[in-house]
Motif scaffolding. Structure first.
Motif, PDB file in Angstrom:
ATOM      1  N   TYR A  65       0.835  -1.194   0.000  1.00 53.33           N
ATOM      2  CA  TYR A  65       0.000   0.000   0.000  1.00 53.33           C
ATOM      3  C   TYR A  65       0.876   1.253   0.000  1.00 53.33           C
ATOM      4  CZ  TYR A  65      -4.098  -2.878   0.912  1.00 53.33           C
ATOM      5  OH  TYR A  65      -5.107  -3.802   0.809  1.00 53.33           O
ATOM      6  N   ALA A  66       0.340   2.324  -0.584  1.00 50.79           N
ATOM      7  CA  ALA A  66       1.102   3.562  -0.755  1.00 50.79           C
ATOM      8  C   ALA A  66       1.649   4.080   0.565  1.00 50.79           C
ATOM      9  CB  ALA A  66       0.220   4.616  -1.428  1.00 50.79           C
ATOM     10  N   GLU A  67       0.829   4.050   1.611  1.00 46.27           N
ATOM     11  CA  GLU A  67       1.262   4.594   2.906  1.00 46.27           C
ATOM     12  C   GLU A  67       2.303   3.703   3.598  1.00 46.27           C
ATOM     13  OE1 GLU A  67      -2.920   2.769   3.410  1.00 46.27           O
ATOM     14  OE2 GLU A  67      -1.810   3.986   1.951  1.00 46.27           O
ATOM     15  N   ASP A  68       2.473   2.477   3.112  1.00 44.74           N
ATOM     16  CA  ASP A  68       3.445   1.561   3.731  1.00 44.74           C
ATOM     17  C   ASP A  68       4.787   1.524   3.016  1.00 44.74           C
ATOM     18  OD1 ASP A  68       1.699   0.798   5.724  1.00 44.74           O
ATOM     19  OD2 ASP A  68       0.933  -0.945   4.609  1.00 44.74           O
ATOM     20  N   ILE A  69       4.880   2.131   1.840  1.00 49.00           N
ATOM     21  CA  ILE A  69       6.078   1.968   1.004  1.00 49.00           C
ATOM     22  C   ILE A  69       7.331   2.473   1.707  1.00 49.00           C
ATOM     23  CG2 ILE A  69       7.211   2.724  -1.114  1.00 49.00           C
ATOM     24  CD1 ILE A  69       4.513   2.587  -2.504  1.00 49.00           C
ATOM     25  N   GLU A  70       7.344   3.710   2.168  1.00 48.63           N
ATOM     26  CA  GLU A  70       8.540   4.257   2.820  1.00 48.63           C
ATOM     27  C   GLU A  70       8.847   3.514   4.115  1.00 48.63           C
ATOM     28  OE1 GLU A  70       9.257   8.737   2.286  1.00 48.63           O
ATOM     29  OE2 GLU A  70       7.057   8.566   2.193  1.00 48.63           O
ATOM     30  N   LEU A  71       7.797   3.137   4.839  1.00 41.86           N
ATOM     31  CA  LEU A  71       7.987   2.410   6.094  1.00 41.86           C
ATOM     32  C   LEU A  71       8.637   1.042   5.852  1.00 41.86           C
ATOM     33  CD1 LEU A  71       7.460   2.685   9.129  1.00 41.86           C
ATOM     34  CD2 LEU A  71       5.244   1.577   8.761  1.00 41.86           C
ATOM     35  N   ALA A  72       8.335   0.436   4.703  1.00 37.59           N
ATOM     36  CA  ALA A  72       8.890  -0.886   4.395  1.00 37.59           C
ATOM     37  C   ALA A  72      10.407  -0.864   4.290  1.00 37.59           C
ATOM     38  CB  ALA A  72       8.291  -1.412   3.092  1.00 37.59           C
ATOM     39  N   PHE A  73      10.989   0.329   4.001  1.00 36.22           N
ATOM     40  CA  PHE A  73      12.438   0.443   3.835  1.00 36.22           C
ATOM     41  C   PHE A  73      13.129   0.968   5.098  1.00 36.22           C
ATOM     42  CE2 PHE A  73      10.981   0.112  -0.473  1.00 36.22           C
ATOM     43  CZ  PHE A  73      11.995  -0.575  -1.125  1.00 36.22           C
ATOM     44  N   THR A  74      12.429   0.956   6.205  1.00 34.42           N
ATOM     45  CA  THR A  74      13.050   1.294   7.485  1.00 34.42           C
ATOM     46  C   THR A  74      13.325   0.003   8.253  1.00 34.42           C
ATOM     47  OG1 THR A  74      10.887   1.556   8.557  1.00 34.42           O
ATOM     48  CG2 THR A  74      11.903   3.526   7.610  1.00 34.42           C
ATOM     49  N   ARG A  75      14.329   0.044   9.116  1.00 34.85           N
ATOM     50  CA  ARG A  75      14.740  -1.162   9.842  1.00 34.85           C
ATOM     51  C   ARG A  75      13.688  -1.613  10.843  1.00 34.85           C
ATOM     52  NH1 ARG A  75      19.936  -0.698  12.879  1.00 34.85           N
ATOM     53  NH2 ARG A  75      19.771  -2.957  12.988  1.00 34.85           N
TER      54      ARG A  75
END
Length: 601
Positions: A65-75
């Motif tokens: 989901y769009a709102e999860d994309i950046e979060l997916a690349f955090t540790r």
């Protein structure tokens, strides 16, 4: 003044990347597992230059989901677990939330994803610690991850990567492990735009055939056992088809590939007495253990597990394999095919007693007299077990540490020698000492130094074969062969690739027999793998010379005439190193006159 400071997220990600991403194959593993966890049933993998230039994975999974994309690349951000208790009931491949952050820290990443519940997909780019905001784009349902220029910002790490062919081999191995485990999924694999595999959903046996070799079907023995502690399922390879090189050893625990020397030993023990020397049994075994009885959170790569009942799993696995071997009539020749010549001759046994044993007693014997005490002592000395010459042995571990270099002029004594047990050559030196030479190790040293000179200095002369030899390989063996092909061509071998699984040998060096070529290639591949594992950094020329010396040397037990023994002594005299074989074993030992005198008196 504060000396201790928290690291920036970028530095922390690069440190974590060192554990998770060791080479391109690490990225392939993590991204394939993510695709499977997303529910994909069609996955495509594309590599360029062994994965060093580009890794591209496309799947038809659930997308992000769009709102999860950046979060997916955090540790440590993941959708797969929520609390600590979830670690003991894992149903997914990934769970640590480190992979994407680690990959993005040391490469250029482009993600296109679509959940199909949104009108359009999203494009997101990140490289190192710099990223853009996700933007809308047109793409199919699922995810497309393109990883470029691995370790672009860590030149030292990039320099440690091997050749394209070696890195491709490791990526192929990771792909094979995952494709074997998930036979229900369709996979496509491309390398440099060449299709390597196009796999359709099938059963496990069919997947093994398509990934390893079509001819392996007749070599497989099914294995299936169910107990309260573990379920064992899969296949083992018949012992007569065991190879000297690794490559057909696959353990899966609860849908996860696992490396386990402990479980491998259980397999080896089950095959005891069935394998040729130095052969490694092949197997494709899946173990299913209750999730609360196994811990997979041991290593960042998740390739190691720890069982609560280690010994029990070992015993069940070994028993299951023995049971499968027994069901299919495979048994040890030592147990069932006894050589009749080794059995005692019962014809010589007779019950006739020809003469009654006589017991003689010295009625005048007095144990307290001085003469009797001396006699008893003398009799005891007859039975003192001294070290005899039969205990002489060259079978020992490698010589370790610094060695005093010893140069002996063997040539002086070539006409004064004898052959002992068709294994040792015994000569007498000028000091009256015996030199006992192991003919096999001496010949190994002679051939090794000769081959090393030919390979490194002479490099030339080859003979064309009147009838070229066709060597067949499966895709994995062919990949390993390609690693050494360039070196072999420099030595004087000439090859032509006939198909995806066949190599035609057209010429061989003048110094090497044609009949032993295929075995040489197999042993060279094995020696190079061991060299990499031990990080020994030996040159290809050195490894090749050692391997050739092992194959061409005269074996112990082989009878040699006087001139052949004389030539070994003369050639050994010309060697730079005379004391040790190429494998650090003693070539000869000395026996002094004093040692002989001690044993005589």
């Amino acid at each position: 003044m504060y000396l201790i400071k928290p690291l920036s997220s970028h530095v922390a990600n690069q440190i974590a990347a060192g554990e998770v991403v060791q080479r391109p194959s690490s990225v392939v593993k993590e991204l394939l597992e993510n695709a499977i966890d997303s529910g994909a049933d069609v996955i495509e993998l594309r590599l360029k230059k062994g994965g060093k230039q580009e890794i591209h994975i496309v799947d038809n999974g659930s997308g992000i989901y769009a709102e999860d994309i950046e979060l997916a690349f955090t540790r440590h951000a993941t959708s797969k677990i929520q609390k600590a208790e979830d670690l003991f009931k894992l149903t997914t491949n990934g769970f640590r939330g480190e992979a994407l952050a680690s990959i993005a820290a040391i490469s250029e990443v482009e993600l296109r994803t679509n959940t199909n519940s949104e009108p359009s997909g999203y494009l997101f780019r990140i490289a190192g610690n710099e990223s853009d905001k996700p933007v809308e784009c047109v793409c199919k349902k699922g995810s497309s991850l393109r990883i470029k220029n691995l370790f672009f910002n860590i030149p030292a790490r990039r320099n440690f990567l091997k050749s394209d062919q070696v890195e491709y081999k490791h990526c192929l191995e990771e792909f094979t492990r995952i494709a074997l485990l998930h036979a229900e999924i369709s996979f496509k694999f491309f390398h440099n735009d060449q299709l390597i595999f196009d796999l359709q959903p099938e059963n496990r046996r069919g997947r093994i055939q398509h990934l390893i070799s079509k001819k392996i079907n007749a070599q497989l023995i099914p294995i299936q056992e169910v107990t309260d502690a573990v379920e064992v399922d899969g296949f083992i390879v018949k012992p007569e088809f065991a190879k000297k090189t690794r490559g057909q050893q696959y353990f899966f625990v609860n849908n996860r590939f696992t490396r386990s020397p402990y479980l491998h030993k259980a397999v080896v023990d089950a095959f005891e007495g069935l394998l040729l020397r130095e052969s490694i049994p092949g197997y494709f075994i899946e173990l299913r253990v209750p999730s609360d009885k196994v811990d997979v959170n041991i290593h960042p790569t998740k390739s190691e597990v720890k069982f609560e009942e280690n010994h029990l799993i070992f015993t069940y696995l070994k028993t299951a394999i023995k049971h499968a071997l027994g069901q299919y009539g495979v048994h040890s020749s030592l147990e069932f095919d006894l050589d009749p010549n080794l059995l005692p001759s019962y014809k010589t046994i007779t019950t006739d007693v020809k003469e009654t044993p006589q017991i003689k007693v010295n009625s005048n014997f007095n144990p307290f007299s001085k003469a009797s005490t001396t006699e008893i002592k003398a009799n005891r000395e007859l039975y003192v077990q001294e070290e005899s010459f039969s205990s002489i042995s060259f079978v020992e571990d490698e010589v370790q540490g610094e060695l005093a270099y010893e140069k002996v002029n063997f040539e002086l004594y070539t006409d004064q020698h004898l052959h002992w047990s068709n294994k040792y050559i015994v000569v007498v030196d000028g000091n009256g000492e015996l030199l006992v030479i192991d003919q096999y190790r001496a010949h190994q040293r002679i051939i090794y130094e000769s081959m090393l000179k030919k390979i490194t200095l002479e490099k030339g002369g080859s003979q064309s074969l009147l009838f070229p030899v066709v060597i067949k390989y499966d895709i994995h063996d062919l990949t390993r062969f390609k690693e050494i092909e360039g070196h072999l061509i420099e030595m004087g071998f000439v090859f032509e690739t006939k198909s995806d699984h066949e190599i035609e040998l057209q010429s061989v060096p003048n110094f090497y027999p044609i009949a032993k070529c295929e075995v040489l290639f197999e042993d060279l591949i094995k020696a190079l793998e061991e060299n990499d594992e031990q990080n020994a950094q030996l040159s290809f020329a050195d490894i090749t010379a050692k391997t050739i010396s092992k194959h061409m040397a005269i074996r112990g037990g082989e009878s040699l005439n006087f001139e052949a023994r004389k030539k070994i002594i003369t050639d050994l005299n010309q060697c730079k190193e005379q004391l040790l074989s190429p494998f650090n074993k003693k070539i000869y030992i000395r026996i002094s006159q004093n040692e002989i005198s001690k044993k005589m008196f």
